[in-house]
Design an enzyme around this catalytic site. Structure first.
Site, mmCIF file in Angstrom:
data_model
loop_
_atom_site.group_PDB
_atom_site.id
_atom_site.type_symbol
_atom_site.label_atom_id
_atom_site.label_comp_id
_atom_site.label_asym_id
_atom_site.label_seq_id
_atom_site.Cartn_x
_atom_site.Cartn_y
_atom_site.Cartn_z
ATOM 1 C CB ALA A 21 76.154 24.962 -37.064
ATOM 2 C CD GLU A 44 86.087 29.691 -33.824
ATOM 3 O OE1 GLU A 44 86.159 30.895 -33.521
ATOM 4 O OE2 GLU A 44 85.116 29.200 -34.454
ATOM 5 C CB SER A 50 81.777 23.006 -28.601
ATOM 6 O OG SER A 50 82.084 22.375 -29.820
ATOM 7 C CB CYS A 54 72.136 31.329 -25.494
ATOM 8 S SG CYS A 54 71.754 30.933 -27.208
ATOM 9 C CB VAL A 91 88.395 30.074 -43.781
ATOM 10 C CG1 VAL A 91 88.172 29.905 -45.279
ATOM 11 C CG2 VAL A 91 88.769 28.730 -43.156
ATOM 12 C CE1 TYR A 439 44.231 22.935 -11.758
ATOM 13 C CE2 TYR A 439 43.069 20.861 -11.340
ATOM 14 C CZ TYR A 439 43.359 22.179 -10.987
ATOM 15 O OH TYR A 439 42.795 22.725 -9.879
ATOM 16 N NE ARG A 455 36.675 28.278 -22.636
ATOM 17 C CZ ARG A 455 36.077 28.277 -21.446
ATOM 18 N NH1 ARG A 455 36.759 28.026 -20.346
ATOM 19 N NH2 ARG A 455 34.791 28.538 -21.348
#
Length: 465
Positions: A21, A44, A50, A54, A91, A439, A455
């Site tokens: 972010a 940082e 960056s 994950c 910080v 499909y 369905r």
């Protein structure tokens, strides 16, 4: 205009946090405003910027051989674009009234103040470390940052024993269990829930449980760790619950994360029920015209339940950064919210979910019906067709789609994106049955599994009417 007047007209953007972010915001703001208009200073506290958090389990497990492959943009690349990036600098205070931050050099301890015209708080999330004996012992690891991942790899390289205990069975816990199995460890997962993957309903989590045991992972459910035992050398030797002890040469904490908002709380900024910062649609911190926040430290609107949630995902963090940078750079962008989509895997088992679980729907005061079907990823007669289970929740009477969970083999997980779009569009399950999906026998049965579930859910809604 004189040179001094030009300098005084230049604004300063300060960014706290150098991952998805924060650096997305800095980079986007830089695209829109040059160095003569906007000075950008980013702090940082770690060694990296960056990067893909994950991807850490796949690096540890060996699927990604090189740590640097997880880094999207290096510090040098950011600096070359006119961003004053200060690594290993933490910080320690935000002074909102005087519009400045205090930062400390992690290595030297030197402190200094930096003023800002605009501030971005992108402090991320921190792994939950339960308050118990032994949790800080050598050999006990969280895995939130690249620094954490490197520390764990260093421990694995030094450790002679091959027994690992993972505490927690959410996304990180499950992925780390697989990573350690891939490294040749004997893995036990201790989970306080009834089944792994609490982001699924228990009936779907049971499918994950069976797959994990099939890999040779020992699952211990309904068990809470009470302490971590250490040997004479001070290192971890076992994990204890009230009922048993599980020997461990290394312990990985996969209990989850909380927003890292200590600085924000001390500065008096508004926090939500989950401890995350509260922002408006432009990602501006509520009540503060010159402060923005995004990523794992904020709460977001759940478009299905209408409530605030905390969801720590890199997809959201990158979007938040783009939106923040656009607004700071003079453009206009908003982040409307999320539907709660996530996908993971245990070896070849794919696990996906979006929208609400049963307990989420009940908590929101929604009445619902559910439908669960078993299908295949391809036409049943086509080679390598794999089984898949799809569970769908629909609102009673209206039939509005509320949530979908999918567990299956190759070709299952990304089908959840169909449901994510349907949730965002507030479609009913009956409307979903008419979706014109692609499909051919190599890709899907003639009725895609998501449509088969729709369905069945639609019929259940009709019967309840």
């Amino acid at each position: 205009m004189s040179m001094s007047a030009a300098r005084s007209a230049r604004e300063r953007l300060v960014v706290i946090g150098g991952d998805a972010a924060g650096m997305s915001a800095a980079s986007q703001a830089r695209r829109l405003k040059g160095p003569d208009e906007l000075e950008i200073v980013a702090f940082e506290r770690g060694h990296f910027t960056s990067y893909s958090a994950c991807g850490i389990p796949y690096w540890i497990g060996g699927d990604v051989p090189d740590r640097d492959q997880l880094i999207a943009r290096t510090p040098e690349e950011h600096r070359a674009r006119g961003i004053d990036l200060r690594l290993r600098t933490e910080v320690t205070e935000i002074d909102v009234d005087r519009q400045r931050v205090r930062a400390r050099d992690v290595d030297s301890g030197a402190e200094s103040w930096t003023s800002y015209d605009k501030l971005v708080i992108a402090t991320g999330a921190r792994p939950i470390r339960p308050d118990m004996p032994g949790v800080d012992a050598p050999g006990v690891h969280g895995v939130q940052t690249l620094d954490d991942g490197q520390a764990l790899i260093d421990t694995l390289a030094r450790t002679r024993g091959r027994r690992a205990v993972v505490v927690g069975a959410g996304y990180i816990g499950v992925e780390m269990a697989e990573a350690l199995i891939n490294r040749g460890y004997e893995v036990t997962v201790v989970n306080r829930g009834s089944e792994p993957m609490s982001t699924l309903d228990p009936d779907m989590g049971r499918l994950v449980h069976e797959a994990m045991e099939g890999l040779g992972i020992t699952m211990v459910n309904d068990a809470e760790v009470t302490k971590i035992l250490t040997g004479e050398d001070g290192r971890v030797r076992a994990v204890a619950t009230e009922a048993a002890e599980y020997p461990a040469d290394v312990v990985v904490l996969g209990i989850g994360v909380r927003p890292e908002t200590t600085l924000a709380a001390q500065a008096g900024l508004p926090l939500g029920a989950y401890g995350g910062l509260l922002t408006d649609l432009s990602m501006r911190v509520r009540g503060h015209a010159d402060i923005w926040s995004g990523g794992d430290c904020v709460e977001v609107l759940d478009l299905v339940s209408g409530r605030q949630r905390h969801i720590a995902l890199g997809t959201h963090a990158n979007k938040h950064g783009q939106i923040i940078g656009t607004n700071i750079g003079g453009g206009y962008a908003t982040f409307p919210g999320v539907v709660g989509t996530a996908v993971s895997k245990v070896c070849d088992l794919e696990i996906a979910r979006t929208g609400l679980r049963e307990k989420d729907a009940r908590r929101a005061g929604l009445q619902f019906t559910s439908a669960t079907i078993e299908s295949t990823s391809r036409a049943g007669y086509y080679p390598d067709s794999n089984p898949m289970t799809v569970k769908m929740l629909a609102e009673r009477r209206t039939g509005r789609l509320l949530g979908v969970q999918i567990v299956g083999r190759e070709g299952a997980g990304k089908r959840v994106d169909i449901a994510a779009v349907a949730l965002t569009a507030r479609m009913t399950v009956e409307q979903m049955t008419a979706l014109d999906l692609g499909y051919a026998p190599p890709f899907s049965p003639v009725w895609d599994p998501v449509l088969v579930a729709a369905r069945k859910a639609s019929k259940a809604v009709e019967q309840q009417a």
